[in-house]
Design a protein around this motif. Structure first.
Motif, short mmCIF file in Angstrom:
data_model
loop_
_atom_site.label_atom_id
_atom_site.label_comp_id
_atom_site.label_asym_id
_atom_site.label_seq_id
_atom_site.Cartn_x
_atom_site.Cartn_y
_atom_site.Cartn_z
N ASP A 128 -20.84 83.00 -83.66
CA ASP A 128 -21.82 81.92 -83.54
C ASP A 128 -22.75 82.13 -82.36
O ASP A 128 -22.51 82.98 -81.50
N THR A 129 -23.80 81.33 -82.32
CA THR A 129 -24.80 81.48 -81.28
C THR A 129 -24.24 81.15 -79.90
O THR A 129 -24.70 81.69 -78.89
N ASP A 130 -23.23 80.27 -79.82
CA ASP A 130 -22.61 79.99 -78.53
C ASP A 130 -21.82 81.19 -78.03
O ASP A 130 -21.68 81.38 -76.83
N ALA A 131 -21.29 81.99 -78.95
CA ALA A 131 -20.59 83.20 -78.55
C ALA A 131 -21.59 84.29 -78.14
O ALA A 131 -21.34 85.06 -77.21
N ILE A 132 -22.73 84.35 -78.84
CA ILE A 132 -23.75 85.35 -78.51
C ILE A 132 -24.32 85.09 -77.13
O ILE A 132 -24.50 86.00 -76.33
N ILE A 133 -24.61 83.82 -76.82
CA ILE A 133 -25.02 83.44 -75.47
C ILE A 133 -24.56 82.02 -75.19
O ILE A 133 -25.04 81.07 -75.81
N PRO A 134 -23.61 81.84 -74.26
CA PRO A 134 -23.09 80.51 -73.96
C PRO A 134 -24.15 79.57 -73.42
O PRO A 134 -25.15 80.01 -72.83
N LYS A 135 -23.91 78.28 -73.60
CA LYS A 135 -24.93 77.27 -73.31
C LYS A 135 -25.35 77.22 -71.85
O LYS A 135 -26.45 76.81 -71.53
N GLN A 136 -24.49 77.68 -70.91
CA GLN A 136 -24.86 77.56 -69.50
C GLN A 136 -26.03 78.47 -69.13
O GLN A 136 -26.63 78.31 -68.07
N PHE A 137 -26.38 79.40 -70.05
CA PHE A 137 -27.49 80.30 -69.77
C PHE A 137 -28.77 79.88 -70.49
O PHE A 137 -29.75 80.62 -70.52
N LEU A 138 -28.77 78.70 -71.09
CA LEU A 138 -29.91 78.28 -71.90
C LEU A 138 -30.93 77.46 -71.12
O LEU A 138 -31.99 77.15 -71.64
N LYS A 139 -30.62 77.11 -69.90
CA LYS A 139 -31.53 76.27 -69.12
C LYS A 139 -32.62 77.12 -68.49
O LYS A 139 -32.67 77.31 -67.28
N THR A 140 -33.46 77.63 -69.32
CA THR A 140 -34.53 78.50 -68.85
C THR A 140 -35.80 78.20 -69.62
O THR A 140 -35.74 77.76 -70.77
N ILE A 141 -36.93 78.40 -69.00
CA ILE A 141 -38.19 78.25 -69.71
C ILE A 141 -38.79 79.62 -70.01
O ILE A 141 -39.96 79.74 -70.32
N LYS A 142 -37.97 80.66 -69.90
CA LYS A 142 -38.42 82.02 -70.19
C LYS A 142 -37.54 82.65 -71.26
O LYS A 142 -36.40 82.24 -71.48
N ARG A 143 -38.09 83.69 -71.90
CA ARG A 143 -37.32 84.41 -72.91
C ARG A 143 -36.60 85.62 -72.34
O ARG A 143 -35.75 86.20 -73.00
N THR A 144 -36.95 86.03 -71.15
CA THR A 144 -36.44 87.28 -70.59
C THR A 144 -35.25 87.06 -69.68
O THR A 144 -34.97 85.93 -69.26
N GLY A 145 -34.56 88.16 -69.38
CA GLY A 145 -33.46 88.11 -68.43
C GLY A 145 -32.15 87.60 -68.98
O GLY A 145 -31.22 87.32 -68.22
N LEU A 146 -32.05 87.47 -70.32
CA LEU A 146 -30.84 86.91 -70.92
C LEU A 146 -29.84 87.96 -71.36
O LEU A 146 -28.73 87.62 -71.77
N GLY A 147 -30.22 89.24 -71.27
CA GLY A 147 -29.32 90.29 -71.72
C GLY A 147 -28.02 90.32 -70.96
O GLY A 147 -26.97 90.65 -71.52
N LYS A 148 -28.06 89.95 -69.69
CA LYS A 148 -26.83 89.96 -68.88
C LYS A 148 -25.81 88.91 -69.34
O LYS A 148 -24.63 88.99 -69.03
N ALA A 149 -26.31 87.91 -70.11
CA ALA A 149 -25.42 86.85 -70.58
C ALA A 149 -24.93 87.09 -72.01
O ALA A 149 -24.15 86.30 -72.53
N LEU A 150 -25.38 88.15 -72.65
CA LEU A 150 -25.00 88.41 -74.04
C LEU A 150 -23.49 88.54 -74.18
O LEU A 150 -22.85 89.29 -73.44
N PHE A 151 -22.91 87.81 -75.13
CA PHE A 151 -21.46 87.82 -75.38
C PHE A 151 -20.66 87.62 -74.08
O PHE A 151 -19.63 88.23 -73.86
N TYR A 152 -21.15 86.72 -73.24
CA TYR A 152 -20.61 86.59 -71.88
C TYR A 152 -19.11 86.32 -71.87
O TYR A 152 -18.37 86.94 -71.10
N GLU A 153 -18.65 85.39 -72.72
CA GLU A 153 -17.23 85.04 -72.71
C GLU A 153 -16.35 86.19 -73.13
O GLU A 153 -15.19 86.31 -72.70
N MET A 154 -16.88 87.08 -73.97
CA MET A 154 -16.11 88.23 -74.43
C MET A 154 -16.27 89.43 -73.48
O MET A 154 -15.35 90.22 -73.33
N ARG A 155 -17.42 89.50 -72.80
CA ARG A 155 -17.68 90.65 -71.93
C ARG A 155 -16.96 90.57 -70.59
O ARG A 155 -16.69 91.59 -69.96
N TYR A 156 -16.71 89.32 -70.13
CA TYR A 156 -16.17 89.16 -68.78
C TYR A 156 -14.87 88.36 -68.78
O TYR A 156 -14.76 87.33 -69.43
N LEU A 157 -13.89 88.84 -68.02
CA LEU A 157 -12.64 88.12 -67.84
C LEU A 157 -12.87 86.95 -66.89
O LEU A 157 -12.27 85.89 -67.04
#
Length: 764
Positions: free
Chosen positions: A547-576
Motif C-alpha cells: 500500500d501507499t503507506d508502506a511505499i512512503i509512511p505518512k510522517q513524510f507527507l508534510k511537504t509542499i515539494k515533490r522532491t527529496g522523498l527517495g530517502k523515505a521510500l519503504f521506510y518501515e521496511m528499509r530501517y530497523l
C-alpha cells in the motif's frame, strides 16, 4: 433514438456520459469536472486541540511542516479568491463531511479531491473519486480530466439489518467478501432494500470505503432520502424554487435502467451480516466479533499463508484467540467514514450512563466538522461522552492517519472507526482494528473488543435509530441531516461576508484560468522526460497489497515539494530504527541499491491513498518502472502523470520469468515503443499491453494540461450547454444577484502573523 434501440445504462454510465467533453477512438475521454474540493495537501495536519486561543495559524500549529502547509494554503486562497473555511470558521472540518453538509455535493455531479475517500460523495448519485496532485493541477487549469471508462460493478444487499448491525458492518462484510482488489477498475453501485432503508450518512459511510475494495468510486442512486437531506443546504438549489424542481426532476432520472448490464455482480443477504471487525493489516481481513483470530496455515496459497503470518506477528495476535478477548489500549471515533452526527448519536446511545474501562489509556471523539460538533453539543452528546471519560475534540481527521499528536505509540492497540488498518497507519507499529461507532464505543466501555449487542439494546440498525434527533435537539426538532447547515455567525451581520459559500470566483467567465493555462500549454507539453527504453537493475518483491503507506509512511507527507522523498521510500521496511538499515530488505543489498525497476509478484500494488507521494518517492529513489500482476487504479494513474511506467503482467509464467531475472540481480530492459521486456542479453522475456494514449504521452514526454488545452473551444461549448441544461450545477441559476453579481464571496483569510515561518509558493 427510439426507446427500443437505446442501450440500457447504469447509474455510472448516465453520469459519466453526461460529462464527456471529447472521446478518442482508443477510448480516451476528456471528462468535465463539476466540483473540486481542495484541502491543505493532507488535512490530518490540522490539530484537533481547543481553538479558544486561536489567533492565527502560524502561531497555533506547533509542527513546522504542518504549519508551512496551512500557511501556504491561506496565502494561495487569498491570492486567487477561493472560498476558504479556515480553522476559525465553524464550517471547517473534514472535506468529505463539509462537502455534503454545505450542499456542495449534488446528484449527477462529477466530484474530485486529492484524497482517495472522495468516493464518499457517491452516496448522492455523484461520480466522485480521488485524484493525485498532478490531476489536481489539471482540474484547476482546465476543469477537466483525461480518463477512461470504468467497469460497472453492483453490490446488492437485500433483507433487513439485524439490531446492532451498522452500515460500517455492511461495508466491512462486503470488502471481506470481494477482497481489497475485488473492485479494481470498477465503479461500484450499491443497491438493494438495505441500502434504500439507510440514511444519507449511513450511505456515505459505505461509499467512503469503496476504495478499500479496490474500486475507483462507489455510488447510490438518489431518491427521496437524498432530496430530503439536500433541502435547505446552502449550496443546493433553493428548496421550492424553479431550479430545485428542475434539479429534482433530473435527479430522479439518475437510476440504473432495469435491464442495465454489470461486469461484476455481488449479492449479499442482510441476515449474513453481523457486527464485524478487522484482525489483520488490510480492510479485507475481517471476522465477526463472535469469531476468532484465523490461522494462516489454513489459507489457500503459500503467499497468503506468508502474508497472514506477517500480519499476526505485526498485530501481536495468536490464531484461535476469541476476538472478544483482545484487550484494547485506545479508542478513536471519528474520520471521514464515521464522524457525522448520526455516528456520534449512535455511539452516545452505547456510552450513556457508563464509564470508559480503566485499562483504556485514551478514548477520543472527533466530530467531522464544526457544525457537527455544534449540533452534538446542542443535543448534549458532548456531556455524555465527557461524563463517560472520553475526550471531546475539535473537528479534524485526527487519529485516522496519525500525522499530528493524535497517534498510537508502538504496539498500542486501537478500536477505530476509521477506514484503513495498514501497518503504521495510526502511528509507527500501531495496531488498528476497524469497526463501527457503536462497536468502538462498546470496546471503550469493556476495555476489549466487544459485541455491542451484549451491552446495549437496539431495536434495529444503529444508523436507522440515530437518524432521529434525540431531545434536546434543534429548534425545529429536525435532524442535522435535514436542517439547513448554517454558516459562521459573522456573516449574519456583515453584508460583505454574507453567504460566503461559493465554488466560483467573481468573474463572468466560466474558465478564468483558461488563458493562463493556454499560455503555458506549449512549454508544459514538453515538460516530462521521454520514456522509451529503460535498462537497469530490477529488485524483486513478493508481498501482495503493497500500500501507499508502506511505499512512503505518512510522517513524510508534510511537504509542499515533490522532491527529496527517495530517502523515505519503504521506510518501515528499509530501517530497523532511524539511521539503522534492515540488512534483509532488498533495497539495502547490492546490487539493488541502484534499482530502476521493481518486479513484484504480489497483486494490487499501490493500494490505499490517492496521495501522489508514493510515485514521487519511487521516482526520487530512481525507480521508473514497476512490474506487478495488478495495480490499484489511483496509483496506476499517478505513475503515468509522473513519467513512470507501471506494467501489469497477468500471465503467471511471464511474470515468473521476469521475477527470476530480478532475483538473480540482473538488469532488465523495458522497451516501451515495442512493448517488450528483455533480459540483459537482449532476449525477449515477454510482451506487455499499454493503452495507446498513455504510451504516446510517455514516449513523447507530453504533459496532459498542454494536450487538454488544445480542446479549449470544446470545453467552452460544453460549459455553455451545461449552463443551459443543468444550471444548478454551475450555480448560474441561483447564485447571482441582480446586476449579474455573484451573491457569494470568498471567505476572508485571517491575518497571518508569520513570524520566522519560511514559506514558498505551493509546488504542484
Amino acid at each position: 433514438m427510439p426507446a427500443a434501440e437505446r442501450t440500457p445504462q447504469t447509474l455510472y454510465d448516465k453520469v459519466f456520459q453526461a460529462h464527456i467533453v471529447d472521446e478518442k477512438l482508443d477510448g480516451t475521454i476528456l471528462l468535465y469536472i463539476d466540483r473540486h474540493l481542495v484541502h491543505e495537501v493532507t488535512s490530518p495536519n490540522v490539530p484537533t486541540t481547543s481553538r479558544k486561543s486561536l489567533k492565527d495559524i502560524a502561531s497555533f500549529i506547533q509542527e513546522e511542516d504542518s504549519r508551512t502547509q496551512c500557511v501556504t494554503l491561506e496565502e494561495n486562497v487569498k491570492k486567487f479568491g477561493i472560498t476558504y473555511f479556515g480553522l476559525s470558521d465553524k464550517r471547517q472540518g473534514i472535506v468529505h463531511v463539509i462537502g455534503p453538509e454545505q450542499g456542495f455535493t449534488l446528484p449527477g455531479t462529477t466530484v474530485v479531491c486529492g484524497d482517495s475517500h472522495t468516493s464518499t460523495h457517491g452516496a448522492f448519485g455523484a461520480l466522485a473519486f480521488g485524484i493525485g496532485t498532478s490531476e489536481v493541477e489539471h482540474v484547476l487549469a482546465t476543469q477537466c480530466l483525461i480518463t477512461k471508462r470504468s467497469k460497472n460493478m453492483r453490490i446488492q444487499i437485500d433483507g433487513e439489518l439485524a439490531p446492532g448491525v451498522s452500515s460500517k458492518d455492511v461495508i466491512l462484510h462486503a470488502i471481506g467478501k470481494i477482497g481489497t482488489a475485488g473492485g479494481t477498475g470498477a465503479v461500484i453501485e450499491y443497491c438493494g432494500s438495505v441500502i434504500r432503508s439507510l440514511s444519507m450518512e449511513a450511505r456515505m459511510s459505505i461509499c467512503n470505503m469503496s476504495i478499500e475494495g479496490g474500486a475507483r468510486a462507489g455510488m447510490v442512486a438518489p431518491d427521496e432520502t437524498t432530496f430530503e437531506y439536500l433541502k435547505g443546504k446552502p449550496l443546493a438549489p433553493k428548496y421550492g424554487s424553479e431550479e430545485w424542481n428542475k434539479a429534482v426532476a433530473y435527479w430522479k432520472s439518475l437510476r440504473s435502467d432495469p435491464d442495465a448490464k454489470y461486469d461484476i455482480d455481488v449479492f449479499i443477504d442482510a441476515k449474513d451480516i453481523v457486527p464485524t471487525v478487522t484482525w489483520g493489516t488490510s480492510p479485507e481481513d475481517v471476522v465477526p466479533i463472535t469469531g476468532v483470530v484465523p490461522d494462516p496455515e489454513t489459507f489457500p496459497t503459500e503467499a497468503k499463508k506468508a502474508a497472514g503470518r506477517r500480519m499476526l506477528e505485526y498485530m501481536g495476535l495468536v490464531p484461535g484467540t476469541p476476538m472478544e478477548e483482545i484487550v484494547v489500549d485506545k479508542v478513536f471515533i471519528g474520520s471521514c467514514t464515521n464522524s457525522r452526527i448520526e455516528d456520534l448519536r449512535a455511539a452516545a446511545m452505547v456510552v450513556k450512563g457508563k464509564k470508559v474501562a480503566s485499562n483504556i489509556k485514551r478514548a477520543m471523539i472527533v466530530p467531522g466538522s464544526g457544525l457537527v460538533k455544534e449540533q452534538a453539543e446542542r443535543e448534549g452528546l458532548d456531556k455524555i461522552f465527557l461524563d463517560a471519560g472520553f475526550e471531546w475534540r475539535e473537528a479534524g481527521c485526527s487519529m485516522c492517519l496519525g500525522m499530528n499528536p493524535d497517534i498510537l505509540s508502538p504496539k498500542e492497540r486501537c478500536a477505530s472507526t476509521s477506514n484503513r488498518n495498514f501497518e503504521g497507519r495510526q502511528g509507527a507499529q500501531g495496531r488498528t482494528h476497524l469497526m463501527s461507532p457503536v462497536m468502538a464505543a462498546a470496546a471503550a466501555i469493556v476495555g476489549k473488543l466487544a459485541d455491542v449487542r451484549k451491552i446495549s439494546q437496539f431495536n434495529g440498525s444503529p444508523h436507522i435509530e440515530a437518524a432521529i434527533a434525540p431531545e434536546p435537539a434543534t429548534s425545529s426538532g429536525a435532524s442535522a441531516s435535514a436542517e439547513k447547515a448554517h454558516p459562521d455567525e459573522r456573516i449574519e451581520t456583515d453584508d460583505a461576508e454574507k453567504e460566503a459559500l461559493a465554488d466560483q470566483p467573481q468573474d463572468s467567465s466560466p474558465q478564468v484560468n483558461t488563458t493562463v493555462a493556454h499560455a503555458g500549454g506549449a512549454s508544459a507539453a514538453g515538460g516530462l522526460p521521454k520514456f522509451t527504453v529503460l535498462k537497469g537493475i530490477a529488485a524483486p518483491m513478493e508481498k501482495p497489497n503493497i500500500d501507499t503507506d508502506a511505499i512512503i509512511p505518512k510522517q513524510f507527507l508534510k511537504t509542499i515539494k515533490r522532491t527529496g522523498l527517495g530517502k523515505a521510500l519503504f521506510y518501515e521496511m528499509r530501517y530497523l530504527e532511524p539511521g539503522v538499515e534492515n540488512p534483509d530488505f532488498v533495497l539495502n543489498r547490492e546490487p539493488y541499491r541502484r534499482t530502476k525497476i521493481i518486479v513484484c509478484t504480489g497483486a494490487n500494488f499501490g493500494c490505499g491513498s490517492s496521495r501522489e507521494h508514493a510515485p514521487w518517492a519511487l521516482n526520487d529513489f530512481g525507480v521508473k518502472c514497476v512490474i506487478a500482476p495488478s495495480f490499484a487504479d489511483i496509483f496506476f494513474n499517478n505513475s503515468f502523470k509522473n513519467g513512470m511506467l507501471p506494467i501489469p503482467i497477468k500471465n503467471q509464467d511471464d511474470l515468473e520469468k521476469v521475477h527470476a531475472e530480478a532475483v538473480a540481480g540482473r538488469e532488465l530492459e523495458v522497451d516501451l515503443p515495442n512493448q517488450l521486456i528483455k533480459d540483459a542479453q537482449g532476449n525477449t522475456l515477454c510482451s506487455f499491453e499499454i493503452e495507446e494514449f498513455r504510451k504516446h504521452c510517455l514516449v513523447n514526454g507530453l504533459d496532459d494540461i498542454g494536450l487538454t488545452m488544445q480542446l479549449e473551444d470544446k470545453i467552452a461549448e460544453f460549459e455553455k450547454k451545461m449552463s443551459r441544461e443543468t444550471p444548478w450545477l454551475d450555480g448560474s441559476g441561483y447564485l447571482k444577484r441582480k446586476g449579474g453579481k455573484l451573491a457569494v464571496k470568498a471567505a476572508p483569510v485571517p491575518k497571518t502573523n508569520r513570524g520566522d515561518v519560511k514559506t514558498e509558493p505551493l509546488e504542484w
